[in-house]
Design a protein around this motif. Structure first.
Motif, PDB file in Angstrom:
ATOM      1  N   PRO A 330      45.210 -50.334 -39.602  1.00  0.00           N
ATOM      2  CA  PRO A 330      44.263 -49.212 -39.620  1.00  0.00           C
ATOM      3  C   PRO A 330      44.091 -48.586 -41.001  1.00  0.00           C
ATOM      4  O   PRO A 330      42.971 -48.228 -41.386  1.00  0.00           O
ATOM      5  N   VAL A 331      45.195 -48.460 -41.764  1.00  0.00           N
ATOM      6  CA  VAL A 331      45.094 -47.902 -43.117  1.00  0.00           C
ATOM      7  C   VAL A 331      44.337 -48.870 -44.022  1.00  0.00           C
ATOM      8  O   VAL A 331      43.507 -48.463 -44.844  1.00  0.00           O
ATOM      9  N   ILE A 332      44.606 -50.161 -43.866  1.00  0.00           N
ATOM     10  CA  ILE A 332      43.900 -51.177 -44.642  1.00  0.00           C
ATOM     11  C   ILE A 332      42.411 -51.148 -44.319  1.00  0.00           C
ATOM     12  O   ILE A 332      41.567 -51.303 -45.208  1.00  0.00           O
ATOM     13  N   ALA A 333      42.074 -50.945 -43.053  1.00  0.00           N
ATOM     14  CA  ALA A 333      40.665 -50.875 -42.660  1.00  0.00           C
ATOM     15  C   ALA A 333      39.962 -49.710 -43.351  1.00  0.00           C
ATOM     16  O   ALA A 333      38.832 -49.839 -43.826  1.00  0.00           O
ATOM     17  N   VAL A 334      40.640 -48.571 -43.430  1.00  0.00           N
ATOM     18  CA  VAL A 334      40.072 -47.421 -44.138  1.00  0.00           C
ATOM     19  C   VAL A 334      39.882 -47.757 -45.618  1.00  0.00           C
ATOM     20  O   VAL A 334      38.836 -47.459 -46.217  1.00  0.00           O
ATOM     21  N   GLY A 335      40.880 -48.396 -46.211  1.00  0.00           N
ATOM     22  CA  GLY A 335      40.778 -48.749 -47.619  1.00  0.00           C
ATOM     23  C   GLY A 335      39.688 -49.754 -47.909  1.00  0.00           C
ATOM     24  O   GLY A 335      39.088 -49.738 -48.989  1.00  0.00           O
ATOM     25  N   SER A 336      39.403 -50.642 -46.958  1.00  0.00           N
ATOM     26  CA  SER A 336      38.376 -51.661 -47.174  1.00  0.00           C
ATOM     27  C   SER A 336      36.973 -51.079 -47.136  1.00  0.00           C
ATOM     28  O   SER A 336      36.024 -51.738 -47.556  1.00  0.00           O
ATOM     29  N   MET A 337      36.826 -49.873 -46.613  1.00  0.00           N
ATOM     30  CA  MET A 337      35.520 -49.200 -46.612  1.00  0.00           C
ATOM     31  C   MET A 337      35.695 -47.778 -47.145  1.00  0.00           C
ATOM     32  O   MET A 337      35.283 -46.791 -46.539  1.00  0.00           O
ATOM     33  N   SER A 338      36.301 -47.698 -48.321  1.00  0.00           N
ATOM     34  CA  SER A 338      36.683 -46.397 -48.870  1.00  0.00           C
ATOM     35  C   SER A 338      35.486 -45.552 -49.282  1.00  0.00           C
ATOM     36  O   SER A 338      35.553 -44.324 -49.253  1.00  0.00           O
ATOM     37  N   LEU A 339      34.387 -46.173 -49.689  1.00  0.00           N
ATOM     38  CA  LEU A 339      33.195 -45.389 -50.017  1.00  0.00           C
ATOM     39  C   LEU A 339      32.685 -44.666 -48.779  1.00  0.00           C
ATOM     40  O   LEU A 339      32.407 -43.464 -48.816  1.00  0.00           O
ATOM     41  N   THR A 340      32.586 -45.403 -47.674  1.00  0.00           N
ATOM     42  CA  THR A 340      32.160 -44.787 -46.415  1.00  0.00           C
ATOM     43  C   THR A 340      33.124 -43.685 -45.995  1.00  0.00           C
ATOM     44  O   THR A 340      32.706 -42.590 -45.588  1.00  0.00           O
ATOM     45  N   ALA A 341      34.429 -43.956 -46.104  1.00  0.00           N
ATOM     46  CA  ALA A 341      35.434 -42.969 -45.706  1.00  0.00           C
ATOM     47  C   ALA A 341      35.355 -41.718 -46.568  1.00  0.00           C
ATOM     48  O   ALA A 341      35.513 -40.595 -46.066  1.00  0.00           O
ATOM     49  N   TYR A 342      35.115 -41.898 -47.851  1.00  0.00           N
ATOM     50  CA  TYR A 342      35.042 -40.743 -48.751  1.00  0.00           C
ATOM     51  C   TYR A 342      33.811 -39.890 -48.438  1.00  0.00           C
ATOM     52  O   TYR A 342      33.910 -38.661 -48.298  1.00  0.00           O
ATOM     53  N   VAL A 343      32.653 -40.534 -48.334  1.00  0.00           N
ATOM     54  CA  VAL A 343      31.431 -39.790 -48.037  1.00  0.00           C
ATOM     55  C   VAL A 343      31.527 -39.124 -46.667  1.00  0.00           C
ATOM     56  O   VAL A 343      31.072 -37.993 -46.478  1.00  0.00           O
ATOM     57  N   TYR A 344      32.151 -39.812 -45.727  1.00  0.00           N
ATOM     58  CA  TYR A 344      32.318 -39.272 -44.375  1.00  0.00           C
ATOM     59  C   TYR A 344      33.012 -37.916 -44.409  1.00  0.00           C
ATOM     60  O   TYR A 344      32.577 -36.964 -43.743  1.00  0.00           O
ATOM     61  N   HIS A 345      34.079 -37.809 -45.191  1.00  0.00           N
ATOM     62  CA  HIS A 345      34.823 -36.548 -45.148  1.00  0.00           C
ATOM     63  C   HIS A 345      34.092 -35.436 -45.901  1.00  0.00           C
ATOM     64  O   HIS A 345      34.184 -34.270 -45.519  1.00  0.00           O
ATOM     65  N   ILE A 346      33.326 -35.776 -46.946  1.00  0.00           N
ATOM     66  CA  ILE A 346      32.544 -34.740 -47.624  1.00  0.00           C
ATOM     67  C   ILE A 346      31.448 -34.212 -46.703  1.00  0.00           C
ATOM     68  O   ILE A 346      31.238 -32.990 -46.588  1.00  0.00           O
ATOM     69  N   VAL A 347      30.756 -35.114 -46.021  1.00  0.00           N
ATOM     70  CA  VAL A 347      29.693 -34.705 -45.095  1.00  0.00           C
ATOM     71  C   VAL A 347      30.275 -33.898 -43.941  1.00  0.00           C
ATOM     72  O   VAL A 347      29.694 -32.895 -43.512  1.00  0.00           O
TER      73      VAL A 347
END
Length: 403
Positions: A330-347
């Motif tokens: 699960p952590v690796i999955a987050v890291g593999s789409m880190s741009l999406t994860a980063y924008v997700y938390h700002i939004v």
């Protein structure tokens, strides 16, 4: 050769191997996939979440210590991993040349422009966060001329920049608006990106160049990883230990830094607060600090060392303990789409209208982490790349037309 993922923040793809010219293909566990980078990137994402929506750092107990640990170091890890992104796109061990090299350069430029536009848009939302993406895009452009250099020249340039950059920033910041950081939600174009923003290029580019230097190494070799780990440890000790000694040996330095910490808006030496005077304050004593976001040489040295330690530990762990890959999936999955994860938390911060950075109850942070982990895990089961990573890949596809 399977190309690396088109994510600007991710250098490997959890679903497919990544091999570069010149790397061994003898089955060495970490070379084919470098999946440990996605693990490191996932940890960096969680660290950024802790800084932006976690409890206040410095409280008593384990939680307060972990929140303090994430301050500045997670963003530094992000920046070092940016160097890996540039290196993998342009040829990790052997830089690409000819039409392949021109296409790689074009891809980096396109990514940089998109990141700067996206980062500016996120900044204008006015959230209690200083988005790193616009700075990230500028970093890509600034280090691109170095992509053909080897590990040693890159390491020397990173060291030289870390020595000179903070001193230049201290001297030039008053010229560009005084020693203040912009309020959240403000965008001041190049001045912010280079000098007055939360991640000024003048002091953050060394992280990226250091990441490029590490990426140029033979990460399949155990001896190389050991040397990198020892280098990271030496840098961390030099940065934090050197600052500890300097602030006690230089007359009046510790008191000057303490007063700077107590300046307007400075709730923590580890934070960049709105309208704060910054750790520099009005005294050069701040140049001896190693606290995150102090923008001082010793801070850069220490944070770079921590980032290298985290990266080498993640790479080694993924090779030494195959079963850990499934547990860390699960952590690796987050890291593999880190741009999406980063924008997700700002939004999400913008939509939820949170009160401010680093002042939320623990359950808010856990909610952010759990939600992005579930989304990334489910998404990765059906799609090779995250949604924003896929869009970035489509946008950079025009680079293939370059001959």
């Amino acid at each position: 050769m399977t190309p690396p993922t088109d994510s600007p923040l991710s250098t490997t793809d959890a679903a497919s191997p990544v091999r570069e010219r010149g790397e061994r293909s003898t089955g060495a566990p970490g070379v084919g996939r470098l999946i440990g980078l996605d693990l490191a990137r996932g940890l960096a994402v969680f660290g950024m979440y802790a800084v932006h929506v976690g409890p206040a750092p410095g409280r008593d107990g384990v939680i307060g210590y972990l929140m303090e640990l994430a301050q500045g170091r997670s963003s530094a890890l992000f920046a070092v991993l940016a160097g890996f992104a540039v290196a993998l796109i342009t040829g990790r061990r052997t830089p690409k040349t000819g039409s392949a090299g021109r296409q790689a350069v074009a891809k980096v430029v396109i990514r940089a422009v998109i990141l700067m536009a996206l980062g500016t848009g996120l900044t204008l939302t006015g959230t209690p966060v200083v988005p790193i993406l616009a700075f990230y895009g500028l970093f890509f452009l600034l280090v691109l001329p170095l992509y053909r250099l080897g590990a040693k020249p890159l390491a020397l340039i990173a060291a030289g920049w870390a020595l000179v950059g903070p001193q230049l920033l201290y001297a030039l910041k008053p010229v560009f608006g005084g020693r203040v950081f912009l309020s959240y939600g403000q965008a001041d174009g190049p001045v912010s990106l280079f000098f007055t923003g939360g991640y000024p290029a003048l002091t953050w580019v060394p992280f990226v160049i250091a990441g490029m230097a590490v990426a140029r190494c033979d990460l399949a070799a155990t001896a190389v990883r050991m040397r990198l780990a020892l280098t990271g440890l030496a840098l961390a000790v030099t940065g934090y230990g050197g600052s500890w000694l300097a602030l006690r040996l230089v007359p009046g330095a510790a008191e000057a830094v303490r007063k700077a910490e107590e300046g307007p808006g400075m709730s923590s030496v580890s934070s960049v607060s709105p309208d704060s005077i910054g750790i520099f304050g009005d005294t050069p004593a701040g140049m001896l600090a190693s606290a995150p976001h102090s923008e001082a040489t010793l801070s850069i040295v220490a944070a770079t060392g921590v980032a290298i330690l985290v990266i080498t530990a993640c790479l080694a762990a993924m090779d030494a303990f195959p079963r850990l890959r499934r547990l860390a999936g699960p952590v690796i999955a987050v890291g593999s789409m880190s741009l999406t994860a980063y924008v997700y938390h700002i939004v999400a911060i913008w939509l939820l209208d949170t009160e401010g950075a680093a002042v939320q109850p623990l359950y808010v942070l856990l909610g952010f982490i759990a939600s992005v982990t579930v989304l990334a895990t489910v998404w990765s089961r059906f799609f090779r790349r995250g949604p924003l990573e896929w869009l970035m890949g489509r946008a950079t596809g025009i680079a293939r037309r370059i001959q």
